[in-house]
Scaffold this motif. Structure first.
Motif, PDB file in Angstrom:
ATOM      1  N   LYS A 188      59.996  26.310   6.851  1.00 18.04           N
ATOM      2  CA  LYS A 188      60.816  26.635   8.019  1.00 18.04           C
ATOM      3  C   LYS A 188      60.225  26.140   9.335  1.00 18.04           C
ATOM      4  O   LYS A 188      60.879  26.226  10.371  1.00 18.04           O
ATOM      5  CB  LYS A 188      61.017  28.151   8.111  1.00 18.04           C
ATOM      6  CG  LYS A 188      61.848  28.732   6.981  1.00 18.04           C
ATOM      7  CD  LYS A 188      62.084  30.213   7.201  1.00 18.04           C
ATOM      8  CE  LYS A 188      62.986  30.794   6.114  1.00 18.04           C
ATOM      9  NZ  LYS A 188      63.262  32.238   6.352  1.00 18.04           N
ATOM     10  N   LEU A 189      59.005  25.637   9.295  1.00 16.50           N
ATOM     11  CA  LEU A 189      58.335  25.265  10.530  1.00 16.50           C
ATOM     12  C   LEU A 189      58.979  24.056  11.199  1.00 16.50           C
ATOM     13  O   LEU A 189      59.196  24.051  12.415  1.00 16.50           O
ATOM     14  CB  LEU A 189      56.852  24.992  10.263  1.00 16.50           C
ATOM     15  CG  LEU A 189      56.012  24.648  11.489  1.00 16.50           C
ATOM     16  CD1 LEU A 189      56.038  25.797  12.489  1.00 16.50           C
ATOM     17  CD2 LEU A 189      54.585  24.323  11.081  1.00 16.50           C
ATOM     18  N   LEU A 190      59.282  23.028  10.400  1.00 21.58           N
ATOM     19  CA  LEU A 190      59.894  21.810  10.937  1.00 21.58           C
ATOM     20  C   LEU A 190      61.194  21.531  10.185  1.00 21.58           C
ATOM     21  O   LEU A 190      61.219  20.731   9.246  1.00 21.58           O
ATOM     22  CB  LEU A 190      58.934  20.620  10.803  1.00 21.58           C
ATOM     23  CG  LEU A 190      57.624  20.701  11.598  1.00 21.58           C
ATOM     24  CD1 LEU A 190      56.754  19.494  11.293  1.00 21.58           C
ATOM     25  CD2 LEU A 190      57.906  20.796  13.092  1.00 21.58           C
ATOM     26  N   PRO A 191      62.281  22.196  10.545  1.00 27.26           N
ATOM     27  CA  PRO A 191      63.545  21.994   9.841  1.00 27.26           C
ATOM     28  C   PRO A 191      64.060  20.568  10.029  1.00 27.26           C
ATOM     29  O   PRO A 191      63.755  19.901  11.016  1.00 27.26           O
ATOM     30  CB  PRO A 191      64.484  23.005  10.513  1.00 27.26           C
ATOM     31  CG  PRO A 191      63.898  23.223  11.865  1.00 27.26           C
ATOM     32  CD  PRO A 191      62.415  23.138  11.675  1.00 27.26           C
ATOM     33  N   ASN A 200      57.573  21.136   0.368  1.00 25.53           N
ATOM     34  CA  ASN A 200      58.130  22.486   0.221  1.00 25.53           C
ATOM     35  C   ASN A 200      59.519  22.538   0.848  1.00 25.53           C
ATOM     36  O   ASN A 200      59.657  22.646   2.067  1.00 25.53           O
ATOM     37  CB  ASN A 200      57.214  23.519   0.894  1.00 25.53           C
ATOM     38  CG  ASN A 200      57.770  24.931   0.776  1.00 25.53           C
ATOM     39  OD1 ASN A 200      58.671  25.208  -0.016  1.00 25.53           O
ATOM     40  ND2 ASN A 200      57.230  25.832   1.579  1.00 25.53           N
ATOM     41  N   PRO A 201      60.569  22.456   0.024  1.00 26.69           N
ATOM     42  CA  PRO A 201      61.940  22.451   0.554  1.00 26.69           C
ATOM     43  C   PRO A 201      62.296  23.714   1.342  1.00 26.69           C
ATOM     44  O   PRO A 201      63.250  23.714   2.121  1.00 26.69           O
ATOM     45  CB  PRO A 201      62.800  22.334  -0.709  1.00 26.69           C
ATOM     46  CG  PRO A 201      61.899  21.733  -1.738  1.00 26.69           C
ATOM     47  CD  PRO A 201      60.543  22.271  -1.432  1.00 26.69           C
ATOM     48  N   SER A 220      58.692  16.303   9.604  1.00 29.56           N
ATOM     49  CA  SER A 220      59.643  17.195   8.938  1.00 29.56           C
ATOM     50  C   SER A 220      59.941  16.726   7.514  1.00 29.56           C
ATOM     51  O   SER A 220      59.966  17.520   6.566  1.00 29.56           O
ATOM     52  CB  SER A 220      60.942  17.266   9.745  1.00 29.56           C
ATOM     53  OG  SER A 220      61.922  18.027   9.074  1.00 29.56           O
ATOM     54  N   THR A 221      60.155  15.424   7.353  1.00 33.50           N
ATOM     55  CA  THR A 221      60.449  14.870   6.032  1.00 33.50           C
ATOM     56  C   THR A 221      59.289  15.095   5.073  1.00 33.50           C
ATOM     57  O   THR A 221      59.485  15.468   3.904  1.00 33.50           O
ATOM     58  CB  THR A 221      60.736  13.356   6.151  1.00 33.50           C
ATOM     59  OG1 THR A 221      61.844  13.152   7.036  1.00 33.50           O
ATOM     60  CG2 THR A 221      61.076  12.772   4.792  1.00 33.50           C
TER      61      THR A 221
END
Length: 274
Positions: free
Chosen positions: A44-47, A40-41, A33-34
Motif C-alpha cells: 500500500k505504500l506506493l500504489p 507484493n501485490p 511502485s512497479t
C-alpha cells in the motif's frame, strides 16, 4: 565564453527545464511502485497509477451511498470556504492595523508591541485553547488561520507604510490633507499591492493551519479525509489529496498574482526594475 551565471535559457529551454523535474519524479515513482507491487501485490505504500485513478473516481465521481454527496468535492468546498474566510479576515485586519500603526505614532506605540508578541506565538500551540474556547465548529478552524496569519500581515503592512517616502506625506499635509485623506489618497494605494503579496506569502502557513485543525476536529475537509484514511494506509487516497491541495494553493497564488499585475501594473514595473 559566458559564465554560467550569465546564461539565460531561451523560452523553449526554460519550459523544458521546468517540466523535467516532474517527469523525473513521475518515472522514479512509476519504477519504484512497479517494483514494490511485483514483489507484493498488496503493498500500500506506493500504489499504482491505476489504483490512484480508481480512488479518485470513487471519491470524486461516485456518489456516496449514505449521503448522496461526492466526498472529494464536498471536502474541497469545506476547506476552501474555511481558508478563504480566514485569509480574507486576516488580510482586512492586516491592512487596517498596518495602516493605523504605520501612519499614527500613538497607535504604533500602543499596538505594535502586542502585534509583535502575537506574531511570535506558535499557532499550533494554542490549538487546544481554541477548541476549548470556540468549540469544535467552524469558528475554531477559521480562528487558527487568522491567529497564524493576521499578525504577520499586520507587521508587513506596518513596515510597508513606514517605508513610504516622508516627502510624500509632508507634501500632502502641506496641501491641506488631513490624516484621513493622507491615509486614503496617499498611503492606501501604495500598500494594496503589498497586501496581495503578503496574502500570497501567507497561503502556505494558512493551509498548514487548516489541515491541522481539520485533522483534529472536523467531519469534512481535505485535511480531515487525509487523516481519516491514514489508519488504513490508503496512500491511493492520500497522494491525490496532497496533490490536489498543492494545486489549489498554486491556483490561489496564481490568481492573487494576476490580480495584482492587472490592478497595480506600476508596482510590478518598479519591482522588475523597468
Amino acid at each position: 565564453m559566458k559564465k554560467l551565471m550569465n546564461i539565460t535559457p531561451s523560452k523553449p529551454l526554460s519550459i523544458f527545464l521546468s517540466i523535467l523535474p516532474f517527469v523525473v519524479i513521475f518515472f522514479v515513482y512509476w519504477s519504484a511502485s512497479t517494483e514494490r507491487l511485483a514483489e507484493n501485490p498488496n503493498d500500500k505504500l506506493l500504489p499504482s497509477f491505476s489504483q490512484i485513478y480508481s480512488a479518485v473516481d470513487r471519491l470524486a465521481f461516485t456518489e456516496n451511498k449514505r449521503t448522496g454527496e461526492y466526498l472529494f468535492w464536498q471536502d474541497t468546498s469545506a476547506s476552501l470556504y474555511r481558508i478563504s474566510i480566514g485569509i480574507g479576515i486576516s488580510a482586512l485586519s492586516g491592512l487596517l492595523m498596518g495602516l493605523l500603526t504605520g501612519l499614527i505614532p500613538l497607535a504604533r506605540s500602543g499596538f505594535s508591541p502586542l502585534i509583535t508578541v502575537l506574531s511570535l506565538i506558535p499557532p499550533m500551540a494554542i490549538l487546544p485553547i481554541l477548541f476549548i474556547s470556540f468549540g469544535l465548529g467552524e469558528l475554531a478552524k477559521v480562528m487558527l488561520i487568522i491567529i497564524g496569519t493576521a499578525p504577520v500581515m499586520m507587521r508587513d503592512m506596518q513596515s510597508r507604510v513606514r517605508q513610504l517616502p516622508a516627502e510624500q506625506l509632508i507634501k500632502a499635509q502641506t496641501l491641506g490633507a488631513s490624516t484621513w485623506l493622507v491615509s486614503l489618497r496617499v498611503v492606501l494605494p501604495q500598500i494594496l499591492p503589498r497586501l496581495l503579496a503578503s496574502m500570497r506569502l501567507s497561503l502556505g502557513a494558512a493551509w498548514l493551519f487548516l489541515i491541522a485543525a481539520e485533522a483534529i476536529a472536523a467531519q469534512e475537509g481535505l485535511g480531515y479525509r487525509i487523516f481519516l484514511v491514514r489508519r488504513y494506509m490508503s496512500m491511493d487516497v492520500i497522494f491525490p489529496y496532497v496533490i490536489w491541495i498543492t494545486l489549489l494553493a498554486f491556483l490561489m497564488d496564481y490568481l492573487l498574482r494576476k490580480t495584482s499585475e492587472k490592478a497595480f501594473p506600476w508596482y510590478h514595473s518598479i519591482e522588475s526594475g523597468k
